[in-house]
Write an enzyme that holds these catalytic residues in place. Sequence first.
Site, PDB file in Angstrom:
ATOM      1  N   ASN A  40       0.812  -1.219   0.000  1.00  0.00           N
ATOM      2  CA  ASN A  40       0.000   0.000   0.000  1.00  0.00           C
ATOM      3  C   ASN A  40       0.847   1.272   0.000  1.00  0.00           C
ATOM      4  OD1 ASN A  40      -2.507  -1.296   0.028  1.00  0.00           O
ATOM      5  ND2 ASN A  40      -2.478  -1.510   2.241  1.00  0.00           N
ATOM      6  N   HIS A 131     -15.182  -1.108   5.460  1.00  0.00           N
ATOM      7  CA  HIS A 131     -14.109  -1.877   6.085  1.00  0.00           C
ATOM      8  C   HIS A 131     -14.596  -2.610   7.340  1.00  0.00           C
ATOM      9  CE1 HIS A 131     -10.204  -2.500   8.174  1.00  0.00           C
ATOM     10  NE2 HIS A 131      -9.751  -2.622   6.933  1.00  0.00           N
ATOM     11  N   SER A 170     -11.053  -0.593  -0.453  1.00  0.00           N
ATOM     12  CA  SER A 170      -9.749  -1.245  -0.357  1.00  0.00           C
ATOM     13  C   SER A 170      -9.634  -2.536  -1.149  1.00  0.00           C
ATOM     14  CB  SER A 170      -9.408  -1.519   1.110  1.00  0.00           C
ATOM     15  OG  SER A 170     -10.407  -2.318   1.720  1.00  0.00           O
ATOM     16  N   ASP A 195     -13.996   7.432   5.623  1.00  0.00           N
ATOM     17  CA  ASP A 195     -12.668   6.834   5.759  1.00  0.00           C
ATOM     18  C   ASP A 195     -11.903   7.084   4.458  1.00  0.00           C
ATOM     19  OD1 ASP A 195     -10.430   5.176   5.815  1.00  0.00           O
ATOM     20  OD2 ASP A 195     -11.449   3.559   6.845  1.00  0.00           O
ATOM     21  N   HIS A 198      -7.384   5.303   1.559  1.00  0.00           N
ATOM     22  CA  HIS A 198      -6.735   5.063   0.274  1.00  0.00           C
ATOM     23  C   HIS A 198      -6.792   6.280  -0.650  1.00  0.00           C
ATOM     24  CE1 HIS A 198      -6.170   0.751   1.049  1.00  0.00           C
ATOM     25  NE2 HIS A 198      -7.319   0.839   1.677  1.00  0.00           N
TER      26      HIS A 198
END
Length: 376
Positions: A40, A131, A170, A195, A198
């Site tokens: 990542n 998530h 994700s 969130d 990413h």
Amino acid sequence: MNNSNRHFITTRLEQRRDSNLYRTQQVRTASARPAQLSSNDYLGLAQHPRVKAAAQQAIDNWGVGSTGSPLLSGYTQLHQQLEETLCDWLGFEDAILFNTGFAANHGAITCLLQAHCQAQGGRIYADRLIHASMVEGMLNSGIRFKRVPHLTWPSTAQTHDWFISESIYSMDGDRLSIAQSRDFTEQSPVQWLLDDAHGIGVIGEHGEGYLGQLNQQVKLGTITFGKALGASGAALVGSRDDIDEIRQFCREYIYSTAMPPMQVAAILASIEIVRGREGQLRRDALNERIARMKELIKKYQYHSVASDSAIQTIILGKEGRAMATGKRLKEAGIDVSVVRPPTVPKDTARLRISLNSTVDMKMIDVMFDHLNAERT
């Protein structure tokens, strides 16, 4: 452990192995690095000399640990500086640091959202593919919640309700539309927990992510430092009152040792790079690699989820096939992640390719050479 408990555990483990779902840790050494298409570290900052030098200097000044929880002895000038930097960068009133994104999301929901919803009669709406940290937070909060179809907005939300989503998801790399998000939140009374794990670092002119561009629409935002910023840890950003409520009541924050100062120093160095000219050059390089990956997926007609982010997928179906393909690629020096149920639905096991700005463009072509050879 008695025999019945041991039998129960060994049976569960055997079933997982038989189903090609058994997870193993992949040991990475410093000397033997395969082509990293599973990391990542989107901008390649984990190995950046300035980031490493900042961490090393902080070790000399502060040692390797914070020595205590943030409300006792663990909160340093560096921690304060990072929180202030996040507010300046993203346009929020206050910020608070956590050791992991899981702790930040879980704590936000079981502390702030729980208190608000219980006091005001609100409920939570959540994207179906959020998530696991957010799912656990909802389950443990006792708040009424409803899952909505992926990448859609709750049409029946009322004042005091919350909507929970990610910016870039994700597993598949698909993402919200910034324009549509702005339009919806301007018309809806729902309060938004976003969130941006990413998106931060890779979206926006200065890497400010979705949060920096939607700070007037987002009630509470999650940032993680273990993706594009190349370090680890997380933060929540929001209004001064909301963040102070978390500081006063969030158990994940109060009862955890603060992140080490050397980690904080590394994050500060990464943010400085991301916000500057070098950060833009690295984002440009990442986008070139994303474009090449999309081109080859389309050219060779692989089953994938439409994504223009660093996360790209090749869906292979059965778990055994995905595992075997991942193993062959690794033997060829190409490290990709294999994702299986229950993380993704049954019969959609896939290769999860995570691009970064430093990977050799030729390696992307080499990976497809190996994949195409398997087809013949």
